[in-house]
Design a protein around this motif. Structure first.
Motif, mmCIF file in Angstrom:
data_model
loop_
_atom_site.group_PDB
_atom_site.id
_atom_site.type_symbol
_atom_site.label_atom_id
_atom_site.label_comp_id
_atom_site.label_asym_id
_atom_site.label_seq_id
_atom_site.Cartn_x
_atom_site.Cartn_y
_atom_site.Cartn_z
ATOM 1 N N MET A 1 0.929 -1.676 0.018
ATOM 2 C CA MET A 1 0.221 0.204 -0.059
ATOM 3 C C MET A 1 0.733 1.758 -0.621
ATOM 4 O O MET A 1 1.764 1.416 0.706
ATOM 5 C CB MET A 1 -0.899 0.246 1.587
ATOM 6 N N LEU A 2 0.431 2.270 -0.590
ATOM 7 C CA LEU A 2 0.942 3.112 -0.777
ATOM 8 C C LEU A 2 0.171 4.272 -0.538
ATOM 9 O O LEU A 2 -1.178 4.711 -1.026
ATOM 10 C CB LEU A 2 1.544 3.882 -2.010
ATOM 11 N N THR A 3 0.350 4.931 0.656
ATOM 12 C CA THR A 3 -0.553 6.483 0.489
ATOM 13 C C THR A 3 -0.039 7.394 -0.742
ATOM 14 O O THR A 3 0.208 7.687 -1.337
ATOM 15 C CB THR A 3 0.169 7.533 2.038
ATOM 16 N N CYS A 4 -1.364 8.393 -0.262
ATOM 17 C CA CYS A 4 -1.807 9.266 -1.955
ATOM 18 C C CYS A 4 -0.338 10.475 -1.815
ATOM 19 O O CYS A 4 -0.225 10.568 -3.126
ATOM 20 C CB CYS A 4 -2.974 10.460 -1.541
ATOM 21 N N LYS A 5 0.427 10.809 -0.620
ATOM 22 C CA LYS A 5 1.564 11.084 -0.200
ATOM 23 C C LYS A 5 2.563 10.645 -1.341
ATOM 24 O O LYS A 5 3.695 11.639 -2.133
ATOM 25 C CB LYS A 5 1.809 11.639 0.947
ATOM 26 N N GLU A 6 2.432 8.900 -0.922
ATOM 27 C CA GLU A 6 4.080 8.507 -1.676
ATOM 28 C C GLU A 6 3.522 9.019 -2.863
ATOM 29 O O GLU A 6 4.406 8.612 -4.028
ATOM 30 C CB GLU A 6 4.482 7.482 -0.776
ATOM 31 N N VAL A 7 2.262 8.517 -3.585
ATOM 32 C CA VAL A 7 2.580 8.798 -4.586
ATOM 33 C C VAL A 7 2.644 9.456 -5.379
ATOM 34 O O VAL A 7 2.883 9.138 -6.536
ATOM 35 C CB VAL A 7 0.373 7.649 -4.986
ATOM 36 N N ASN A 8 1.970 10.898 -4.967
ATOM 37 C CA ASN A 8 2.336 12.203 -5.474
ATOM 38 C C ASN A 8 3.773 12.912 -5.416
ATOM 39 O O ASN A 8 4.580 12.990 -6.273
ATOM 40 C CB ASN A 8 1.987 13.136 -4.420
ATOM 41 N N GLY A 9 4.868 11.658 -5.052
ATOM 42 C CA GLY A 9 6.258 12.058 -4.558
ATOM 43 C C GLY A 9 6.727 10.839 -6.071
ATOM 44 O O GLY A 9 7.458 11.183 -6.432
ATOM 45 N N PHE A 10 5.760 9.857 -6.596
ATOM 46 C CA PHE A 10 6.350 9.001 -7.795
ATOM 47 C C PHE A 10 6.030 10.023 -8.780
ATOM 48 O O PHE A 10 6.494 9.148 -9.848
ATOM 49 C CB PHE A 10 5.224 7.257 -7.494
ATOM 50 N N LEU A 11 4.991 10.859 -8.847
ATOM 51 C CA LEU A 11 4.828 10.894 -9.674
ATOM 52 C C LEU A 11 5.357 11.549 -11.532
ATOM 53 O O LEU A 11 5.591 10.667 -12.442
ATOM 54 C CB LEU A 11 3.680 11.584 -9.562
ATOM 55 N N GLU A 12 6.922 11.701 -10.762
ATOM 56 C CA GLU A 12 7.621 12.424 -12.418
ATOM 57 C C GLU A 12 8.252 10.705 -12.200
ATOM 58 O O GLU A 12 8.631 10.904 -13.354
ATOM 59 C CB GLU A 12 8.272 13.602 -11.022
ATOM 60 N N ALA A 13 8.311 10.198 -11.933
ATOM 61 C CA ALA A 13 9.094 9.311 -12.207
ATOM 62 C C ALA A 13 8.252 8.419 -12.467
ATOM 63 O O ALA A 13 8.694 7.455 -13.560
ATOM 64 C CB ALA A 13 9.709 8.184 -10.810
ATOM 65 N N TYR A 14 6.973 8.090 -11.762
ATOM 66 C CA TYR A 14 6.279 7.096 -13.304
ATOM 67 C C TYR A 14 6.090 8.063 -14.560
ATOM 68 O O TYR A 14 5.995 6.892 -15.044
ATOM 69 C CB TYR A 14 4.826 7.315 -12.423
ATOM 70 N N VAL A 15 5.605 9.023 -14.877
ATOM 71 C CA VAL A 15 5.254 9.612 -16.215
ATOM 72 C C VAL A 15 6.827 9.259 -17.127
ATOM 73 O O VAL A 15 6.685 9.491 -17.768
ATOM 74 C CB VAL A 15 4.998 10.922 -15.645
#
Lengths: 199, 101
Positions: B13-27
């Motif tokens: 599980m990731l929190t929304c904040k953690e997901v936000n922190g991964f956005l740049e790397a994901y994109v």
């Protein structure tokens, strides 16, 4: 439109030895690329043309100071970026935001969740293309140089994080952090214009 | 048990904040397989993060659409090269070493 490096016509050794023809060959091969970068910075055709000329002149006059720790073309682009920054400082109409304002445009979290909610965007339905471009340029103009330039180099120039870091003389981590914060700030600035209205 | 749950949560599980922190790397396509799976599992189950990702991507697309270079021909501008060379020839200082011309 990516700008893949194409330094095949750049004979660095000859240029550093004072070979003017070699320097002019570099001008011929790099002018278009440099013009695009500078245009993306200043968004002013006439200024970009003039800054390209000034960049090559400064490069030629300062070849002695090229230390060889990057490609010569990257060094020239660095000169162009510095000139574009100076031009923006003198000519930009609005004051770029400070770090505090930048922070306010980042999302807030509580217990790991967003504190706000978001409506899906539908930019093509909510604004004409010309209007969309105008809104984006206005938002970009609000960013400080350090954020705006990572958007230019990563999202427009489509340069790698490594290349961007070298051109701006910052770490790769700093490029990633700035890029993410800049995109989030732009998102916040554009949100009122592009959120769909389902009411 | 608590340690097990913490570890399970970290893996799954990731929190929304953690997901936000991964956005740049994901994109950017830089997330490793395991993290990408966690990220996408969260996105699939979280409408807020899904909408935020849509806006984040749309922001990048809008910036690309507004690229000033789109209004210019992509080919090198011979006129600009000529102007630049002419400008330089007017401003060159006398060569100090073995300049070729």
């Amino acid at each position: 439109m990516p700008n893949a490096p194409s330094s095949s016509r750049v004979d660095t050794e000859a240029i550093l030895n004072g070979d003017r023809a070699a320097f002019e060959a570099m001008v011929e091969s790099e002018t278009s690329r440099l013009f695009h970068i500078i245009l993306r910075y200043v968004n002013d055709d006439e200024a970009a043309r003039s800054l390209v000329q000034e960049t090559f002149l400064q490069a030629y006059k300062n070849l002695d100071s090229f230390r060889g720790d990057s490609k010569l073309t990257s060094w020239v682009i660095g000169i162009g970026i510095n000139l574009a920054r100076s031009w923006l400082r003198k000519n930009k109409r609005q004051q770029p935001m400070d770090e505090e304002a930048m922070e306010r445009l980042q999302p807030d979290f509580r217990f790991g969740r967003y504190t706000g909610s978001f409506e899906p965007w539908d930019p093509e339905q909510t604004a004409e293309r010309t209007e969309r471009k105008k809104l984006v340029h206005k938002a970009l103009d609000e960013l400080s140089d350090s954020y705006r330039e990572v958007i230019v180099l990563r999202d427009l120039e489509e340069r790698s994080t490594k290349e961007t870091a070298e051109l701006l003389n910052i770490s790769r981590g700093a490029v990633r952090v700035r890029l993410h914060r800049a995109r989030q700030a732009l998102r916040s600035l554009l949100n009122p214009h592009f959120a769909s209205d389902f009411s | 048990m608590a340690t097990f749950l913490t570890e399970w949560r970290r893996r799954w599980m990731l929190t929304c904040k953690e997901v936000n922190g991964f956005l740049e790397a994901y994109v950017d396509g830089r997330l490793d397989t395991a993290t990408k799976e966690q990220f996408e599992r969260h996105i699939n189950g979280c409408e807020t993060c899904r909408t935020y990702l849509q806006q984040y991507r749309a922001t990048i697309d809008l910036v690309k659409e507004a690229d000033p270079v789109n209004d210019h021909p992509p080919a090198p501008s011979d006129a600009l090269v000529d102007e630049t060379l002419s400008f330089l020839r007017d401003h060159y200082e006398p060569p100090t070493n073995n300049a070729s011309s």
